[in-house]
Design an enzyme around this catalytic site. Structure first.
Site, short mmCIF file in Angstrom:
data_model
loop_
_atom_site.label_atom_id
_atom_site.label_comp_id
_atom_site.label_asym_id
_atom_site.label_seq_id
_atom_site.Cartn_x
_atom_site.Cartn_y
_atom_site.Cartn_z
N GLU A 30 -11.18 -4.93 8.69
CA GLU A 30 -10.48 -3.79 8.08
C GLU A 30 -10.95 -3.70 6.63
O GLU A 30 -10.72 -4.62 5.84
CB GLU A 30 -8.97 -4.06 8.16
CG GLU A 30 -8.14 -2.87 7.82
CD GLU A 30 -6.65 -3.10 8.09
OE1 GLU A 30 -6.21 -4.27 8.12
OE2 GLU A 30 -5.93 -2.11 8.26
N GLU B 149 4.01 -3.97 12.47
CA GLU B 149 2.99 -2.93 12.22
C GLU B 149 1.85 -3.63 11.50
O GLU B 149 1.95 -3.93 10.31
CB GLU B 149 3.57 -1.80 11.35
CG GLU B 149 4.74 -1.06 11.98
CD GLU B 149 4.37 -0.32 13.25
OE1 GLU B 149 3.15 -0.22 13.58
OE2 GLU B 149 5.27 0.15 13.95
N LYS C 146 5.14 -8.69 -3.87
CA LYS C 146 5.25 -9.04 -5.30
C LYS C 146 4.36 -8.13 -6.15
O LYS C 146 4.59 -7.98 -7.34
CB LYS C 146 4.97 -10.52 -5.55
CG LYS C 146 3.59 -11.01 -5.24
CD LYS C 146 3.50 -12.50 -5.57
CE LYS C 146 2.12 -13.10 -5.43
NZ LYS C 146 1.34 -12.73 -4.26
N SER D 138 -0.71 -7.55 7.38
CA SER D 138 -1.92 -7.94 8.11
C SER D 138 -1.57 -8.61 9.44
O SER D 138 -0.49 -9.21 9.60
CB SER D 138 -2.76 -8.90 7.26
OG SER D 138 -2.10 -10.15 7.20
N LYS E 212 12.25 -7.97 1.65
CA LYS E 212 11.33 -8.66 0.73
C LYS E 212 10.19 -7.69 0.45
O LYS E 212 9.29 -7.51 1.26
CB LYS E 212 10.77 -9.95 1.34
CG LYS E 212 9.90 -10.71 0.33
CD LYS E 212 9.13 -11.86 0.94
CE LYS E 212 7.81 -11.46 1.49
NZ LYS E 212 6.88 -10.78 0.55
N CYS F 129 -3.67 1.29 6.69
CA CYS F 129 -4.09 0.64 7.93
C CYS F 129 -4.51 1.67 8.97
O CYS F 129 -5.14 1.32 9.96
CB CYS F 129 -2.98 -0.26 8.47
SG CYS F 129 -1.44 0.59 8.68
N ASN G 297 0.81 -1.23 0.00
CA ASN G 297 0.00 0.00 0.00
C ASN G 297 0.84 1.28 0.00
O ASN G 297 0.39 2.32 -0.47
CB ASN G 297 -1.02 0.00 1.14
CG ASN G 297 -0.40 -0.03 2.51
OD1 ASN G 297 0.76 -0.43 2.66
ND2 ASN G 297 -1.13 0.38 3.52
C1 SIN Z 1 -0.03 1.94 6.55
O1 SIN Z 1 -1.16 2.00 6.12
O2 SIN Z 1 0.56 0.86 6.65
C2 SIN Z 1 0.76 3.15 6.92
C3 SIN Z 1 0.01 4.38 6.84
C4 SIN Z 1 0.84 5.60 7.04
O3 SIN Z 1 2.05 5.56 7.28
O4 SIN Z 1 0.24 6.64 6.98
#
Ligand code: SIN
Length: 475
Positions: free
Chosen positions: A379, A248, A175, A227, A172, A282, A149
């Site tokens: 989510e 995270e 992909k 995730s 890593k 996230c 993302n």
């Molecule tokens: C994320 O969605 O993993 C990070 C979001 C962000 O750094 O703003």
């Protein structure tokens, strides 16, 4: 276009000569291939990182810092090229991709400053028999597993402090978005990062890659963004070698609007919290708890703002929401919307995926959503805003915290004392109080509960990549 792995400062194909296709999610066209890293390649990368790390850790902090600062300026000098790569492989609007590059680069500048400020401590033992000296050496080699993302920022948020602290790294990248990662790897070499210190090894076989890396004797830490489900698997495996971890993981952010909120500001904040980076974050607002007195007005205003969202190819003028990453993401979002509607939610806007090429989902607003709908507990990772009205404060807090996730929360009120009290009641690592964005390299990013372990960014971030050693001595 074929892209090689980056191992030991050289670009090479995978040991089995396999290739992973990379697609543009806006057109579904294949845009490139990257070499498919095998376990053997991952181990070669660990060997290279181990060899380079020893000399790197001995270099004066000021030298490491200057190289990080050069990484910052080189990323900015190449911002347009990097942003375009992100749009091609991820799909987010160009304006967001540009924003991501400056956010990503800033982790280098911030950590260049932190690198020369890694502190220790000296004290006298209470018994008076000796001194206690505490210092923070690097952990060694760090394995980094990063998500699609934020193809650039989720790498640099880990990489910059890891290098600043004196570590070697094996990355890593996902992909789905490996091209940005490989290009960043090249820029690091140009900035003076020694050969082998940072290795970028995409793979189509993540499990085998990770198994190999975890068992490499030089690897002492795993830093993962992704995730919660995958995080749990990695944690179990990392436990076999008692590796240090930073995780995270997922979010399920409540966005709370009180009757006394400035509704224009709340809607503006809601749009940022929900929609930045095509709503695939996230930190995204996942559930809007709106006090009864303003629930209808807020839903109406939010619907108008979401109605103005232009969904399309991230390169097209005026587009503010790109495609989702793949077809599976679109059907997962749609299943959540269907579940909410079946439980009685009203669709105010959007509500079903578009036909045709590209993985698009329209900006969607659902009102009168029930807290027990699946959408309030998963989510969403897409442009859907479920509005849940509330009357009782304690009940709303109970619902806001009724999740195993605890990454982010948002609160809108004109009463600062109430806002701070409410912020403290929310079980989340980051709160936006009258703000729709919390991410900042200078702030500690991370979650409570199953949203993660450890923090990235701020002055804490660099210490995650350090050990603590204490020397008892008597002079
Ligand atoms: C994320 O969605 O993993 C990070 C979001 C962000 O750094 O703003």
């Amino acid at each position: 276009m074929r892209n090689a792995l980056l191992i030991n400062g050289t670009q090479r194909s995978g040991s089995e000569d396999g290739w992973i296709p990379v697609f543009d999610p806006a057109t579904e066209d294949q845009i490139a291939e990257v070499a498919d890293g095998t376990s053997k390649d991952a181990l070669a990368a660990c060997d290279a990182a181990q060899a380079a790390q020893v000399a790197w850790a001995k270099r004066p902090p000021r030298e490491r810092s200057e190289i990080l600062r050069t990484c910052w300026s080189l990323m900015l000098a190449n911002a347009e090229e990097l942003a375009a790569l992100i749009v091609r492989e991820h799909g987010k609007p160009l304006v967001d991709a540009r924003g991501e590059i400056s956010y990503a680069a800033e982790f280098f500048r911030w950590n260049a400053e932190e690198t020369v400020r890694i502190r220790g401590e000296i004290g006298v033992a209470p018994s008076g028999t000796n001194r206690i000296i505490v210092h923070h050496p690097p952990v060694g080699v760090v394995a980094m597993i990063t998500p699609w993302n934020f193809p650039a920022a989720m790498i640099t948020r880990k990489l910059a402090p890891a290098l600043g602290a004196g570590n070697g790294v094996v990355i890593k990248p996902p992909k789905e978005t490996p091209l940005t990662a490989l290009r960043i790897g090249e820029l690091l070499l140009e900035a003076g990062v020694p050969d082998g210190l940072v290795n970028v090894v995409p793979t189509s076989t993540s499990g085998a890659w990770f198994d190999a890396v975890v068992d490499h004797p030089a690897v002492r830490m795993v830093s993962f963004t992704g995730s919660t489900e995958v995080g749990r698997v990695l944690l179990r495996r990392a436990a076999d070698r008692v590796l240090k971890t930073v995780m995270e993981l997922g979010g399920n952010a409540p966005f709370i609007v009180f009757n006394d909120a400035d509704l224009d500001a709340a809607v503006q904040g809601a749009m940022i919290a929900k929609m930045r980076h095509s709503a695939e974050t996230c930190t995204a607002a996942n559930r809007f708890y709106v006090e009864h007195g303003v629930a209808d007005e807020f839903a109406e205003m939010l619907t108008a703002a979401m109605g103005a969202v232009k969904v399309g190819n991230g390169f097209d003028e005026g587009v503010t929401c790109g495609p989702m990453i793949n077809a599976g993401a679109v059907s997962d979002i749609d299943a959540l919307v269907r579940g909410a509607v079946d439980a009685g939610a009203e669709v105010r806007l959007g509500g079903s995926p578009s036909n045709g090429k590209g993985f698009f989902y329209p900006a969607t607003v659902l009102s009168n959503v029930r807290h027990d709908s699946p959408i309030a507990h998963a989510e969403i990772f897409g442009p859907v805003a479920p509005v849940i009205p509330f009357t009782d404060h304690d009940d709303m807090i109970r619902q806001a915290n009724d999740t195993e996730m605890g990454l982010t929360g948002y609160v809108y009120t004109r009463d600062l004392a109430k806002g701070l009290r409410t912020s403290e009641q929310i079980q989340a690592g980051m709160i936006g109080l009258n703000r729709g964005a919390v991410s900042d390299p200078a702030a500690p990013f991370g979650g409570m509960k199953q949203s993660g372990l450890g923090r990235e960014g701020s002055s804490e971030g660099i210490y995650e990549f350090c050990e603590t050693q204490y020397i008892a001595t008597d002079w």
